[in-house]
Design a protein around this motif. Structure first.
Motif, PDB file in Angstrom:
ATOM      1  N   SER A 131      40.858  35.694  46.199  1.00 39.47           N
ATOM      2  CA  SER A 131      40.679  36.642  47.300  1.00 39.47           C
ATOM      3  C   SER A 131      39.466  37.554  47.100  1.00 39.47           C
ATOM      4  O   SER A 131      39.178  38.377  47.957  1.00 39.47           O
ATOM      5  N   MET A 132      38.747  37.385  46.002  1.00 39.18           N
ATOM      6  CA  MET A 132      37.564  38.218  45.735  1.00 39.18           C
ATOM      7  C   MET A 132      36.374  37.730  46.560  1.00 39.18           C
ATOM      8  O   MET A 132      36.307  36.560  46.933  1.00 39.18           O
ATOM      9  N   ALA A 165      44.761  36.377  43.296  1.00 40.96           N
ATOM     10  CA  ALA A 165      43.876  37.550  43.264  1.00 40.96           C
ATOM     11  C   ALA A 165      42.429  37.134  43.041  1.00 40.96           C
ATOM     12  O   ALA A 165      41.508  37.688  43.649  1.00 40.96           O
ATOM     13  N   TYR A 166      42.216  36.136  42.195  1.00 40.58           N
ATOM     14  CA  TYR A 166      40.864  35.660  41.899  1.00 40.58           C
ATOM     15  C   TYR A 166      40.233  35.025  43.139  1.00 40.58           C
ATOM     16  O   TYR A 166      39.062  35.258  43.437  1.00 40.58           O
ATOM     17  N   VAL A 204      31.210  38.531  43.783  1.00 34.71           N
ATOM     18  CA  VAL A 204      31.963  38.883  42.579  1.00 34.71           C
ATOM     19  C   VAL A 204      32.361  37.610  41.826  1.00 34.71           C
ATOM     20  O   VAL A 204      32.268  37.550  40.597  1.00 34.71           O
ATOM     21  N   LEU A 205      32.792  36.589  42.558  1.00 30.70           N
ATOM     22  CA  LEU A 205      33.159  35.328  41.923  1.00 30.70           C
ATOM     23  C   LEU A 205      31.972  34.697  41.199  1.00 30.70           C
ATOM     24  O   LEU A 205      32.119  34.169  40.091  1.00 30.70           O
TER      25      LEU A 205
END
Length: 89
Positions: free
Chosen positions: A47-48, A44-45, A52-53
């Motif tokens: 795929s941001m 999930a992390y 945002v990352l």
């Protein structure tokens, strides 16, 4: 008198084996659950969006997640050691 000592030793041995079995099963189940959660969180992390990352990296979120994961694993390990050593449980 020897029968009483024999019964006490049998009871202690049975209790020891049950404690180790429950501890190993619990420890293994929690570690598997933590690993599954970590793989889900990593997917999930990753795929941001990049923006945002970058914001999360500036805020220190990856470090916080690492600290929390380490704390949970340490807690589970200490519970397992307590069961193994009959310290409590």
């Amino acid at each position: 008198m020897s029968q009483i000592i024999s019964l006490i030793i049998k009871f202690a041995l049975i209790r020891f084996l049950i404690s180790i079995g429950v501890g190993v099963v619990t420890y293994t189940a929690v570690i598997v659950a933590i690993n599954n959660f970590l793989s889900y969180a990593k997917a999930a992390y990753n795929s941001m969006p990049v923006q945002v990352l970058n914001f999360l990296a500036i805020a220190g979120v990856p470090e916080v997640l690492g600290i929390l994961t380490g704390a949970v694993i340490a807690r589970v390990s200490l519970q397992f050691v307590k069961r193994l050593a009959f310290i409590g449980g």
